[in-house]
Scaffold this active site. Structure first.
Site, PDB file in Angstrom:
ATOM      1  N   LYS A 190     -12.285   0.236  -1.170  1.00 57.37           N
ATOM      2  CA  LYS A 190     -11.275   0.895  -1.999  1.00 57.37           C
ATOM      3  C   LYS A 190     -11.795   0.935  -3.440  1.00 57.37           C
ATOM      4  O   LYS A 190     -12.623   1.776  -3.754  1.00 57.37           O
ATOM      5  CB  LYS A 190      -9.929   0.188  -1.834  1.00 57.37           C
ATOM      6  CG  LYS A 190      -9.386   0.347  -0.412  1.00 57.37           C
ATOM      7  CD  LYS A 190      -8.071  -0.303  -0.204  1.00 57.37           C
ATOM      8  CE  LYS A 190      -7.482   0.028   1.167  1.00 57.37           C
ATOM      9  NZ  LYS A 190      -8.319  -0.368   2.307  1.00 57.37           N
TER      10      LYS A 190
ATOM     11  N   HIS B 257      -5.685  -3.714  -2.116  1.00 55.44           N
ATOM     12  CA  HIS B 257      -5.432  -2.739  -3.177  1.00 55.44           C
ATOM     13  C   HIS B 257      -5.387  -3.365  -4.571  1.00 55.44           C
ATOM     14  O   HIS B 257      -5.130  -2.666  -5.549  1.00 55.44           O
ATOM     15  CB  HIS B 257      -4.134  -1.991  -2.886  1.00 55.44           C
ATOM     16  CG  HIS B 257      -4.193  -1.178  -1.634  1.00 55.44           C
ATOM     17  ND1 HIS B 257      -4.704   0.101  -1.595  1.00 55.44           N
ATOM     18  CD2 HIS B 257      -3.829  -1.480  -0.356  1.00 55.44           C
ATOM     19  CE1 HIS B 257      -4.644   0.557  -0.356  1.00 55.44           C
ATOM     20  NE2 HIS B 257      -4.116  -0.375   0.409  1.00 55.44           N
TER      21      HIS B 257
ATOM     22  N   SER C 258       0.793  -1.231   0.000  1.00 58.17           N
ATOM     23  CA  SER C 258       0.000   0.000   0.000  1.00 58.17           C
ATOM     24  C   SER C 258       0.819   1.271   0.000  1.00 58.17           C
ATOM     25  O   SER C 258       0.330   2.327  -0.411  1.00 58.17           O
ATOM     26  CB  SER C 258      -0.934   0.008   1.215  1.00 58.17           C
ATOM     27  OG  SER C 258      -0.190  -0.064   2.423  1.00 58.17           O
TER      28      SER C 258
END
Length: 405
Positions: A237, A206, A178
Site C-alpha cells: 500500500k 493502511h 479500510s
C-alpha cells in the site's frame, strides 16, 4: 451446476453487485489510462506514490540481475535468501520490535497468524468493521469469535469481563479501518488488554508508512508502539510494492515460523519485491518521506473538508481513506460510472464488503495528487450527483448513513 451459477450471476447484476476487473494500461500513478482514457486515479492504496518511484524500480532491477527472478521454495526449505533476512531485520527496527516475519500478502498473514495463535477454547474479540481477512482468520482458528460494535469500548469491556478466565483472550483490530477511514481507539484497547491480560493484535495495513511522525503507523500516531503485542503491516500500500509482515517479540515470531500454515506452505517472496520494499523503507525514513506524508495529510484534509462543504457524508473519516456515503448499491455504481465519464476513477464499494444499505464511493488519496485536481474532483462529484439523481428519479445520496442506521 452451470445453470445455478448463471442464475446467481444474473441475480448479482440485478442487485448492482456484479463485479468486473477494470484494466489499467501502463504504471500506477496519480493519473492512469483506463480503457484507453486518461483518468485521475482516486481509488488506489498507493498512498505515498511509491509504486512507480525510480528508486524502487532501480532496486528491483538490481535484485533481479544479482539474484534472479524467483526464490525457488518456501522459507523453511531453501527459500530464505539474504534479502529476506535483511528486510525482516529492517522491519523489526522500523517497528521497534525484537523480530519480524514476512508473509506473501496481508490476507495470508491474517489467515496464517490468527489460527496459529488461537485454538478451540480461546476467545477472539473482533471489531465488526475489521477487514475480511481478519474475520476469515478468526473463523479458521476454531476459537470463539466475539464481535463488538465498531470502536465501542464499553461493549468490548463487558465482553472481556463476561469471558474472563475461559481461555486465552486476543483482541484484534484494524489500525485504520479500510472502508471508513477512521482509526481504532488504541489507547482504550491498550488499557483493556492490560486490565484483562489479553494479547492485542493490530492490522496496520493502511497506517504503515503514513501515520505517526516517522510513518511507523497507527501505534506511533498514538505514542503506543511498545504496547502492541502483534502488528501486521503490508508492503503493497503506502510502500508501493507487494507482501506483508508481522512484527512482535522473538517468541511470537519463532512460534509463527513453526505454526503459521500460510507461511510454512508458501513459496517465499521473490528478490525484486524484497529489494523494492527495502528501498521504500529508505524513502519513508528520509526527509522525502516526511514531505510525502505532509502532502498526503494536506490532500486528505482538503478533499475531506471540500466534500463536507458540498454536502457529502464522509462517515467520520480521519485519514487518507475518504468514503462518500451513497446507500444503495445500484445508485453507488451509477455514481461511479458518472464520475468516470468526468475523468475521475473512483470505485463503488458494495455488499458484502460493507453492510447492505451502506454502499459508498471509496476515495483514496495519494501524496502526488494536486489540490487543483482534487477541487475538480469535488466539482465532478456535484455534477455526477445531480446527473444520477435525475436519471434515477430522486436524490442519489441517501440522507442516512450506516453509522446512523
Amino acid at each position: 451446476m452451470v445453470g445455478t451459477i448463471a442464475r446467481e450471476l444474473d441475480r448479482l447484476r440485478e442487485q448492482g453487485l456484479y463485479r468486473t476487473m477494470p484494466r489499467i494500461e501502463g504504471g500506477q500513478s496519480s493519473w492512469v489510462v483506463l480503457d484507453g482514457k486518461k483518468v485521475l486515479l482516486l481509488c488506489s492504496n498507493n498512498y505515498l506514490g511509491l509504486a512507480d518511484h525510480p528508486n524502487l524500480k532501480e532496486a528491483a532491477i538490481r535484485a533481479v540481475e544479482k539474484y534472479g527472478v524467483g526464490s525457488g521454495a518456501s522459507r523453511l526449505v531453501s527459500g530464505t535468501m539474504e534479502l529476506h533476512a535483511s528486510l525482516e531485520e529492517r522491519i523489526a527496527s522500523f517497528k521497534g520490535t525484537e523480530r519480524a516475519l514476512l508473509f506473501n500478502s496481508g490476507y495470508a498473514a491474517n489467515t496464517g497468524v490468527i489460527p496459529a495463535l488461537a485454538q478451540k477454547g480461546d476467545i477472539l474479540y473482533c471489531d465488526k468493521l475489521n477487514h475480511a481477512s481478519i474475520v476469515d482468520g478468526c473463523l479458521l482458528s476454531r476459537a470463539q469469535l466475539v464481535r463488538y460494535p465498531h470502536n465501542d469500548m464499553a461493549v468490548l469491556r463487558r465482553r472481556l469481563a463476561e469471558y474472563r478466565g475461559k481461555g486465552r483472550s486476543i483482541i484484534i483490530t484494524d489500525g485504520v479501518f479500510s472502508m471508513d477511514g477512521d482509526m481504532a481507539n488504541l489507547p482504550e484497547l491498550v488499557a483493556l488488554k492490560k486490565e484483562f491480560g489479553a494479547l492485542l493484535m493490530v492490522d496496520d495495513a493502511h497506517g504503515t508508512g503514513v501515520l505517526g511522525p516517522n510513518g511507523r503507523g497507527t501505534a506511533e500516531h498514538f505514542g503506543l508502539q511498545s504496547e502492541i503485542d502483534i502488528t501486521m503491516g503490508t508492503l503493497g500500500k503506502a510502500l508501493g510494492g507487494f507482501g506483508a509482515y508481522i512484527a512482535g517479540s522473538k517468541e511470537i515470531v519463532e512460534y509463527l515460523v513453526n505454526k503459521a500454515r500460510s507461511f510454512i506452505f508458501s513459496t517465499s517472496l521473490p528478490p525484486a519485491v524484497l529489494a523494492a520494499a527495502s528501498a521504500a523503507f529508505d524513502i519513508v525514513d528520509s526527509s522525502t518521506g516526511a514531505d510525502l506524508r505532509r502532502s498526503l495529510a494536506g490532500n486528505a484534509a482538503f478533499l475531506r473538508n471540500s466534500l463536507r462543504e458540498a454536502g457529502f457524508d464522509t462517515l467520520g473519516s480521519e485519514t487518507q481513506i475518504l468514503p462518500v456515503f451513497v446507500g444503495e448499491a445500484q445508485n453507488t455504481m451509477e455514481f461511479s460510472r458518472a464520475l468516470l465519464g468526468e475523468g475521475v476513477f473512483v470505485q463503488g464499494i458494495r455488499p458484502p464488503t460493507v453492510p447492505v444499505g451502506s454502499s459508498r464511493l471509496r476515495c483514496t488519496l495519494m501524496a502526488t495528487h494536486e489540490q487543483a485536481e482534487l477541487q475538480n474532483v469535488v466539482n465532478a462529484m456535484c455534477r455526477a450527483r445531480e446527473k444520477v439523481g435525475k436519471e434515477r428519479g430522486g436524490c442519489v445520496v441517501s440522507g442516512q448513513s450506516h453509522k446512523d442506521a
